[in-house]
Design an enzyme around this catalytic site. Structure first.
Site, PDB file in Angstrom:
ATOM      1  N   ASP A  91       0.817  -1.216   0.000  1.00  0.00           N
ATOM      2  CA  ASP A  91       0.000   0.000   0.000  1.00  0.00           C
ATOM      3  C   ASP A  91       0.852   1.268   0.000  1.00  0.00           C
ATOM      4  OD1 ASP A  91      -2.079  -1.769   0.122  1.00  0.00           O
ATOM      5  OD2 ASP A  91      -3.117  -0.754   1.768  1.00  0.00           O
ATOM      6  N   CYS A 132       2.646  -8.731   2.764  1.00  0.00           N
ATOM      7  CA  CYS A 132       1.788  -7.550   2.839  1.00  0.00           C
ATOM      8  C   CYS A 132       0.341  -7.897   2.507  1.00  0.00           C
ATOM      9  CB  CYS A 132       2.321  -6.474   1.911  1.00  0.00           C
ATOM     10  SG  CYS A 132       1.674  -4.823   2.265  1.00  0.00           S
ATOM     11  N   LYS A 134      -2.366  -7.549   0.631  1.00  0.00           N
ATOM     12  CA  LYS A 134      -3.102  -8.070  -0.527  1.00  0.00           C
ATOM     13  C   LYS A 134      -2.620  -9.450  -0.944  1.00  0.00           C
ATOM     14  CE  LYS A 134      -5.233  -4.113  -0.673  1.00  0.00           C
ATOM     15  NZ  LYS A 134      -4.401  -3.336   0.250  1.00  0.00           N
ATOM     16  N   CYS A 204       3.476  -4.238   8.313  1.00  0.00           N
ATOM     17  CA  CYS A 204       3.174  -3.224   9.331  1.00  0.00           C
ATOM     18  C   CYS A 204       2.990  -3.886  10.691  1.00  0.00           C
ATOM     19  CB  CYS A 204       1.913  -2.462   8.960  1.00  0.00           C
ATOM     20  SG  CYS A 204       1.986  -1.635   7.370  1.00  0.00           S
ATOM     21  N   SER A 481      -7.450   1.972   5.026  1.00  0.00           N
ATOM     22  CA  SER A 481      -6.312   1.198   5.485  1.00  0.00           C
ATOM     23  C   SER A 481      -6.698   0.454   6.755  1.00  0.00           C
ATOM     24  CB  SER A 481      -5.130   2.130   5.770  1.00  0.00           C
ATOM     25  OG  SER A 481      -4.163   1.488   6.575  1.00  0.00           O
TER      26      SER A 481
END
Length: 575
Positions: A91, A132, A134, A204, A481
């Site tokens: 992202d 990540c 996706k 993240c 998000s």
């Protein structure tokens, strides 16, 4: 041509094997011999290692090292690994182009990348390196679609840092950037935060979409129990990588396939897990997409509505609380959360271990009752994720809420409508947006964005930066998000405005009511007036209507199906 039986001790007929001397056998043997693969190894189970390695983002920068260890484990178990590559959407990197439209669109590209490589080569199974956000649903969607033995390996979260004596991670940088836009944070401070937020590879570090979907994969039974969340490149992570390499070979022998695991009960388990951790709202559409790809008759939206008021919030990991993802892992992780929920789970659901959820939860303990709370002492009894219906959101709208019980749960105010995030942010800076209004940002749905590109999260964080989170509400057909948990925001309102959904008919000054306790999102306008507006409505011209995004927009289906590239394309519909 009939496939032949493997000669590596396997009793199963492998679809990857062809009669010796046949055309498929001969050309494969020639190709693979040139790669150093011995002819006698051609009869072994052939396993794809799905790797989204990329140097564009720290989320994927460590995957090559993981793939190397996985290859060793697969070979040691008597099988033949083949590493394949897919798109690698991040992202914070991929979101720069076309207003962020490539982010969600890349999820389905990952699915199709996998199908082309794995189904085209008729491999026997696959291990997917999930990073990540996706890539995880994209890989699960491919597993459900192809229905060959598959296992998802979570490749871990990144270490975050400190700045000026305080914790700082990528969420703080994202929020801080929009605080700079609204003049409430010095640029130099944001630069300092960005220099310290990420200290290594991985996803993240909060309970955003990536870690949420890693935990969804475990709760669905598609990852090894106890493997999520996990620190990237830790010895604990590598132990699960090696275990996955051994286990996938056994799964092929057992013919254990995703649709044996992805039952309605498994999806209910995953929904309850997400509710209990206050996970990302994006998990709703992603789980629906997995079910749709597998032809599994389950309504994920209805499951969230069914369990929202039953399942308490048992963790307070950022962004819904102040605990760290490291604390959640140390306290017991996803398996610890599921142990707390055991009384409600479908414990007969099968998992990639070949055993049931009940068996996998035997002997599981939680090491910190303040991080993973007991059912009797939750962080919150009110749900962290609420689905709304009403005349503004006939199909659904989703709210992500923190664990602060003092937050507003009902809001009524006049609408201020914007077609882009830039226009909304400019209005905020110009003081046009005042306390008491409902900011409507539309045209950012799966078809209109397309792919939900449009920057709705930027508007939410700009509102926060302006100190208005508790004074205005927001409605959008875009997505947020997984790190967003600010104010009262209804996202993914469906049907979307670009299809003529009710959101398209809202005008400045119309009164909107959002009520979380009644699960309602309504527009106070007379039906006759709405019909007049509908008759005058003109479908907007598509944006970013070239290349992959044009293909996506013309083929994506609506949110209730998970926005997959199958079924009835929403581009042909008008609500």
């Amino acid at each position: 041509m009939a496939n032949t039986e493997a000669k590596s001790g396997s009793k199963r007929v492998l679809r990857s094997n062809f009669p010796r001397g046949s055309y498929p056998w001969a050309v494969r043997a020639a190709q693979w011999r040139s790669l150093g693969i011995a002819e006698e190894d051609l009869e072994k189970p052939k396993i794809a290692i799905v790797n989204s390695s990329s140097e564009l983002a720290s989320c994927f920068s460590h995957l090559d090292g993981i793939a190397a260890e996985l290859k060793k484990a697969i070979r040691a178990a008597g099988a033949l690994p083949f590493e394949i590559r897919t798109a690698a959407p991040s992202d914070f990197i991929t979101g720069a182009g076309k207003r962020g439209a490539y982010m969600l669109a890349a999820r389905d590209l990952v699915t199709n990348d996998i199908e082309v490589a794995v189904e085209g080569a008729m491999l026997d199974g696959m291990v997917c390196l999930a990073s990540c956000d996706k890539t995880v649903p994209g890989q699960l969607m491919a597993a459900a679609r192809l229905n060959i033995p598959s296992l998802i390996v979570a490749c871990g979260y990144q270490p975050s840092g400190e700045y000026q004596g305080k914790h700082v991670d990528i969420e703080d940088v994202f929020v801080g950037a929009m605080h700079v836009v609204t003049g409430n944070l010095p640029v130099d401070e944001l630069i300092g935060m960005s220099r310290n937020a990420i200290r290594g590879p991985g996803v993240c570090s909060g309970l955003g979409t990536a870690n949420s979907m890693h935990m969804v994969s475990e709760a669905l039974g598609m990852s090894l129990p106890g493997s999520t969340p996990i620190a990237a490149n830790s010895e604990r992570m590598f132990s699960f990588v090696r275990a996955a390499g051994a286990r996938i070979v056994q799964m092929i022998e057992e013919d254990l396939k995703p649709r044996d695991i992805l039952t309605p009960g498994a999806f209910a388990n995953a929904v309850m897990t997400i509710l209990s951790i206050g996970g990302s709202i994006n998990s709703v559409k992603h789980m629906q997409a997995v079910a749709t790809e597998g032809g599994i008759d389950v309504d994920i939206y209805a499951l969230f509505e069914r369990y929202a008021d039953q399942i308490p919030v048992l963790t307070g990991v950022r962004p819904v609380g102040q605990h760290s993802i490291e604390q959640l892992e140390q306290a017991g992780g996803g398996r610890g959360v599921m142990k707390r929920l055991e009384r409600w789970l479908d414990t007969n659901a099968l998992t990639v271990t070949g055993a049931t959820v009940a068996k996998n939860l035997e002997g599981v303990t939680i090491t910190d009752d303040d991080v993973i709370r007991p059912i009797e002492r939750p962080f919150a009894n009110q749900p962290a994720i609420v689905l709304l219906r009403g005349n503004l959101a006939p199909e659904a709208g989703i709210v992500k809420f923190g664990i602060d019980a003092t937050k507003q749960r009902k809001f009524t105010g006049p609408a201020l409508c914007y077609e882009t995030s830039d226009a909304a942010i400019q209005a905020l800076n110009d003081k046009v947006i005042q306390p008491g209004v409902v900011v409507v940002m539309r045209g950012a749905g799966v078809c209109g964005g397309p792919a939900m590109g449009g920057g709705a999260s930027r508007v939410v964080f700009a509102i926060d930066g302006a100190g208005m989170s508790e004074h205005v509400a927001m409605l959008t057909d875009g997505h947020l998000s997984g790190l967003v948990c600010k104010g009262l925001v209804v996202a993914e309102v469906a049907p979307e405005a670009a299809l003529g959904g009710p959101l398209a008919l809202v005008e400045d000054g119309d009164l909107i009511t959002i009520d979380l306790d009644r699960h309602v999102c309504d527009l106070d306008v007379e039906p006759a007036e709405l019909e007049r507006r509908r008759a005058q409505w003109v479908r907007p011209a598509p944006v970013n209507d070239t290349g992959w995004l044009k293909i996506y927009r013309r083929n994506v289906s609506s949110m209730p199906s998970g926005a997959v590239l199958a079924g009835d394309p929403c581009a042909t519909q008008t609500k």
